[in-house]
Motif scaffolding. Structure first.
Motif, PDB file in Angstrom:
ATOM      1  N   ILE A  22      -5.757  -8.853   0.470  1.00  0.00           N
ATOM      2  CA  ILE A  22      -6.355  -8.654  -0.856  1.00  0.00           C
ATOM      3  C   ILE A  22      -7.512  -7.654  -0.754  1.00  0.00           C
ATOM      4  CG2 ILE A  22      -7.624  -9.767  -2.735  1.00  0.00           C
ATOM      5  CD1 ILE A  22      -5.941 -12.323  -2.059  1.00  0.00           C
ATOM      6  N   ALA A  23      -8.356  -7.826   0.250  1.00  0.00           N
ATOM      7  CA  ALA A  23      -9.483  -6.906   0.450  1.00  0.00           C
ATOM      8  C   ALA A  23      -8.995  -5.489   0.727  1.00  0.00           C
ATOM      9  CB  ALA A  23     -10.365  -7.397   1.594  1.00  0.00           C
ATOM     10  N   ALA A  24      -7.982  -5.348   1.559  1.00  0.00           N
ATOM     11  CA  ALA A  24      -7.455  -4.017   1.890  1.00  0.00           C
ATOM     12  C   ALA A  24      -6.908  -3.328   0.644  1.00  0.00           C
ATOM     13  CB  ALA A  24      -6.361  -4.124   2.963  1.00  0.00           C
ATOM     14  N   PHE A  25      -6.195  -4.074  -0.172  1.00  0.00           N
ATOM     15  CA  PHE A  25      -5.651  -3.494  -1.403  1.00  0.00           C
ATOM     16  C   PHE A  25      -6.772  -3.102  -2.360  1.00  0.00           C
ATOM     17  CE2 PHE A  25      -4.167  -3.884  -5.784  1.00  0.00           C
ATOM     18  CZ  PHE A  25      -3.132  -2.964  -5.779  1.00  0.00           C
ATOM     19  N   ALA A  26      -7.695  -4.034  -2.613  1.00  0.00           N
ATOM     20  CA  ALA A  26      -8.773  -3.771  -3.574  1.00  0.00           C
ATOM     21  C   ALA A  26      -9.678  -2.627  -3.112  1.00  0.00           C
ATOM     22  CB  ALA A  26      -9.592  -5.045  -3.801  1.00  0.00           C
ATOM     23  N   LEU A  27     -10.043  -2.629  -1.842  1.00  0.00           N
ATOM     24  CA  LEU A  27     -10.916  -1.568  -1.333  1.00  0.00           C
ATOM     25  C   LEU A  27     -10.215  -0.212  -1.339  1.00  0.00           C
ATOM     26  CD1 LEU A  27     -12.648  -3.431   1.620  1.00  0.00           C
ATOM     27  CD2 LEU A  27     -13.739  -2.617  -0.498  1.00  0.00           C
ATOM     28  N   PHE A  28      -8.946  -0.190  -0.965  1.00  0.00           N
ATOM     29  CA  PHE A  28      -8.233   1.082  -0.985  1.00  0.00           C
ATOM     30  C   PHE A  28      -8.162   1.632  -2.405  1.00  0.00           C
ATOM     31  CE2 PHE A  28      -4.347   3.525  -1.680  1.00  0.00           C
ATOM     32  CZ  PHE A  28      -4.697   4.648  -0.941  1.00  0.00           C
ATOM     33  N   ARG A  29      -7.808   0.797  -3.363  1.00  0.00           N
ATOM     34  CA  ARG A  29      -7.736   1.273  -4.747  1.00  0.00           C
ATOM     35  C   ARG A  29      -9.113   1.732  -5.234  1.00  0.00           C
ATOM     36  NH1 ARG A  29      -4.456   3.820  -5.624  1.00  0.00           N
ATOM     37  NH2 ARG A  29      -4.632   3.692  -7.886  1.00  0.00           N
ATOM     38  N   LEU A  30     -10.165   1.015  -4.868  1.00  0.00           N
ATOM     39  CA  LEU A  30     -11.523   1.404  -5.255  1.00  0.00           C
ATOM     40  C   LEU A  30     -11.855   2.806  -4.746  1.00  0.00           C
ATOM     41  CD1 LEU A  30     -14.416   0.631  -6.351  1.00  0.00           C
ATOM     42  CD2 LEU A  30     -14.904  -0.029  -3.991  1.00  0.00           C
TER      43      LEU A  30
END
Length: 163
Positions: A108-116
């Motif tokens: 979840i963190a990897a997805f959210a941070l990448f999109r950010l």
């Protein structure tokens, strides 16, 4: 041009609306899991390297003689960037011989941070994006992926009491 379109749009995922970049990032997750399950961290790294060069070629082919250097349907860059963001999870699971799915908060963190980082184009991500070249299209997401991976590592360190 047909093969370039298949690669650049990640089998047509880039045509999904709205937010094709987010769809490209989402489809990257099960593929990263499959690559990890089949060959662990080394296969994911190999897929990133090969995918980067194929994506660069596809982007150059699809944008040849066009003013728009980064059309929204090209999402292979998101695929590669998202895979880079997942690398810390793959390495930890592979080296400790645990299920990569056990680290679901990291996904979840990897997805959210990448999109950010990909959407905001902060710092070096914006620099690469402003290159206005097929290489820049790929590099901005590579850099966003590296920043997201560093964020995943920092959050894991906080969670596990290292920081």
């Amino acid at each position: 041009m047909k093969l370039a379109s298949v690669i650049g749009t990640v089998l047509g995922v880039g045509y999904i609306r709205p937010a094709p970049g987010t769809w490209g990032s989402l489809v990257a997750l099960p593929w990263a899991w499959a690559l990890h399950v089949i060959g662990g961290f080394p296969l994911l790294v190999l897929a990133i390297v090969v995918g980067f060069f194929k994506g660069w070629w596809a982007t150059a082919t699809m944008t040849q003689d066009q003013d728009n250097h980064d059309p929204s349907e090209i999402v292979v860059d998101e695929l590669i960037g998202q895979w880079i963001a997942i690398l810390p999870l793959s390495y930890a699971a592979w080296s400790m011989e645990i299920s990569i799915l056990a680290m679901w908060p990291g996904w979840i963190a990897a997805f959210a941070l990448f999109r950010l980082f990909d959407i905001t184009k902060l710092g070096p991500v914006g620099w690469a994006d402003r290159m206005d070249t097929p290489l820049g299209v790929m590099l901005d997401d590579v850099i966003a992926g590296v920043l997201a991976a560093l964020g995943v590592l920092a959050l894991a360190a906080l969670y596990h009491g290292v920081l």
